[in-house]
Design a protein around this motif. Structure first.
Motif, PDB file in Angstrom:
ATOM      1  N   ILE A 286      15.211  31.566 -54.494  1.00 45.68           N
ATOM      2  CA  ILE A 286      13.058  31.608 -54.401  1.00 45.68           C
ATOM      3  C   ILE A 286      12.482  32.160 -53.419  1.00 45.68           C
ATOM      4  N   THR A 290      10.508  35.472 -54.148  1.00 46.04           N
ATOM      5  CA  THR A 290       9.289  35.704 -53.899  1.00 46.04           C
ATOM      6  C   THR A 290       8.564  36.343 -52.521  1.00 46.04           C
ATOM      7  N   GLY A 293       7.755  39.226 -54.811  1.00 49.80           N
ATOM      8  CA  GLY A 293       7.155  39.400 -55.882  1.00 49.80           C
ATOM      9  C   GLY A 293       6.623  38.511 -56.721  1.00 49.80           C
ATOM     10  N   ARG A 294       8.055  37.920 -57.239  1.00 50.34           N
ATOM     11  CA  ARG A 294       8.351  37.114 -58.310  1.00 50.34           C
ATOM     12  C   ARG A 294       8.005  35.761 -58.101  1.00 50.34           C
ATOM     13  N   GLU A 295       7.694  34.854 -59.385  1.00 49.96           N
ATOM     14  CA  GLU A 295       7.527  33.828 -58.909  1.00 49.96           C
ATOM     15  C   GLU A 295       8.237  33.139 -58.693  1.00 49.96           C
ATOM     16  N   ASN A 296       7.699  31.093 -58.193  1.00 50.63           N
ATOM     17  CA  ASN A 296       8.108  30.312 -57.606  1.00 50.63           C
ATOM     18  C   ASN A 296       8.884  29.460 -59.176  1.00 50.63           C
ATOM     19  N   ILE A 297      10.091  29.394 -59.268  1.00 49.76           N
ATOM     20  CA  ILE A 297       9.988  27.832 -60.811  1.00 49.76           C
ATOM     21  C   ILE A 297      11.121  27.242 -60.275  1.00 49.76           C
ATOM     22  N   ASP A 298      11.714  26.778 -61.168  1.00 48.90           N
ATOM     23  CA  ASP A 298      12.600  25.697 -61.140  1.00 48.90           C
ATOM     24  C   ASP A 298      13.769  26.175 -61.199  1.00 48.90           C
ATOM     25  N   SER A 302      15.737  29.775 -61.777  1.00 46.02           N
ATOM     26  CA  SER A 302      15.415  30.292 -60.161  1.00 46.02           C
ATOM     27  C   SER A 302      17.213  32.328 -60.082  1.00 46.02           C
ATOM     28  N   SER A 305      16.635  34.147 -62.961  1.00 42.11           N
ATOM     29  CA  SER A 305      15.806  35.838 -62.782  1.00 42.11           C
ATOM     30  C   SER A 305      15.840  36.182 -61.818  1.00 42.11           C
TER      31      SER A 305
END
Length: 346
Positions: A286, A290, A293-298, A302, A305
């Motif tokens: 994460i 992040t 610019g990538r989203e915070n995911i579970d 991760s 992603s």
């Protein structure tokens, strides 16, 4: 090369192929707990040479098969067989295996010329003391292990820092829970028989580039989620043929396993992975994502992603710092992959 032992002299007598006789002193206990001299037939045992960096002198363990909860052998540094300064120098159970280690090295590992030209202790110091480990197992003890293969234990061995190739380490390895016992778990037959597995363990230790290393690790996830897809489709089609489900249910079931990310979640659930055990892996992924610019995911998305970023946006990884981040992630990712290999069942 013929090897015999003289208990009075406490020496091995080695007859080389050129018919020269060499004597080698044995420094450890040569009798069992009843006072009987070791009289081992080396053909009743087998062994594997492994490597572990930064081992401690007392890293000497009984090896327990986790499925059987039974001892199958011992694992220890080769340097320990010429030393009396560790805690096992008078342990008759360890010394039996140290005695066998002498025989295996003399018969199979050390050349005739080295035996003739060099002192045995010097050979061990020069060739083996750096990070070399020997795992010796008794054939009668592994009879209960169905389809025994030493390769079945490679993932579990790697978890504790024992590798099949020299000069590799992962700072995140597990420590044995017991002082003198190490519990190894086998991979399922479905995985150990896959042609990628022997290549995987070799590449795991040899590959230096962090991006390529990540792909080598992620290939195991690809392999397992493909197996989930195939087995799920086969089961669904069987139920459809048996008229246990109908067209709408068929479509719903197929849609649930179609997406790769859904199958990754299924894989983690299927293997009983405890997500909290991989918080550091998740947080490192994460943090990397992040900042870009990538989203915070579970977790485990991760990982998925990060895989997508590396596959599709590798061109944005431009300096050594970013590669070092991936390298750190790989250390934690490796432990997850080993866990999956051990726990996955077809």
């Amino acid at each position: 090369m013929l090897v015999d032992y003289d208990s009075k002299e406490r020496k091995f007598f080695v007859l080389t192929k050129s018919y020269e006789t060499v004597t080698i002193s044995y420094p450890l206990l040569d009798k069992d707990h009843k006072g009987q001299l070791f009289n081992e037939d080396s053909s009743d045992y087998d062994y594997k040479i492994l490597y572990k960096k930064n081992y401690k002198e007392n890293d000497i363990y009984q090896v327990i098969d986790g499925g059987l909860e039974k001892r199958i052998g011992w694992i220890f540094p080769i340097s320990s067989i010429i030393s009396t300064s560790h805690d096992f120098a008078n342990n008759p159970h360890y010394c039996r295996y140290a005695f066998l280690a002498h025989i295996f090295l003399l018969q199979n590992e050390i050349s005739d010329q080295d035996i003739i030209d060099k002192d045995f202790n010097d050979i061990v110091d020069e060739r083996y003391s750096d990070d070399t480990i020997i795992f010796i197992y008794k054939k009668s003890l592994i009879k209960e292990v169905e389809n025994f293969k030493i390769e079945s234990y490679f993932a579990s061995l790697c978890e504790y820092g024992y590798y099949i190739i020299h000069d590799y380490e992962n700072p995140n390895i597990k420590e044995p829970k017991s002082k003198n016992r190490i519990q190894l778990h086998r991979m399922s037959e479905d995985i150990v028989s896959n042609e990628y597995m022997p290549r995987f363990f070799g590449m795991l230790c040899q590959e230096k580039h962090p991006i390529i290393k990540f792909h080598i690790l992620y290939q195991v996830i690809e392999l397992l989620i493909e197996d989930i897809l195939i087995s799920s489709l086969e089961d669904t089609i069987k139920q459809f043929r048996d008229k246990k489900i109908y067209t709408r249910s068929l479509r719903e079931r197929i849609s649930k396993i179609e997406a790769e990310k859904d199958r990754i979640s299924m894989l983690v659930e299927k293997c009983g992975i405890i997500c909290d055990d991989y918080n550091e892996l998740h947080e490192k992924c994460i943090s990397f994502l992040t900042k870009r610019g990538r989203e915070n995911i579970d977790f485990p998305m991760s990982i998925y992603s990060l895989r997508n970023f590396i596959v599709h946006d590798y061109r944005f990884i431009i300096d050594e710092t970013e590669l070092n981040e991936i390298s750190t992630i790989n250390g934690f990712f490796e432990m997850l992959i080993l866990d999956l290999i051990i726990k996955y069942k077809h």
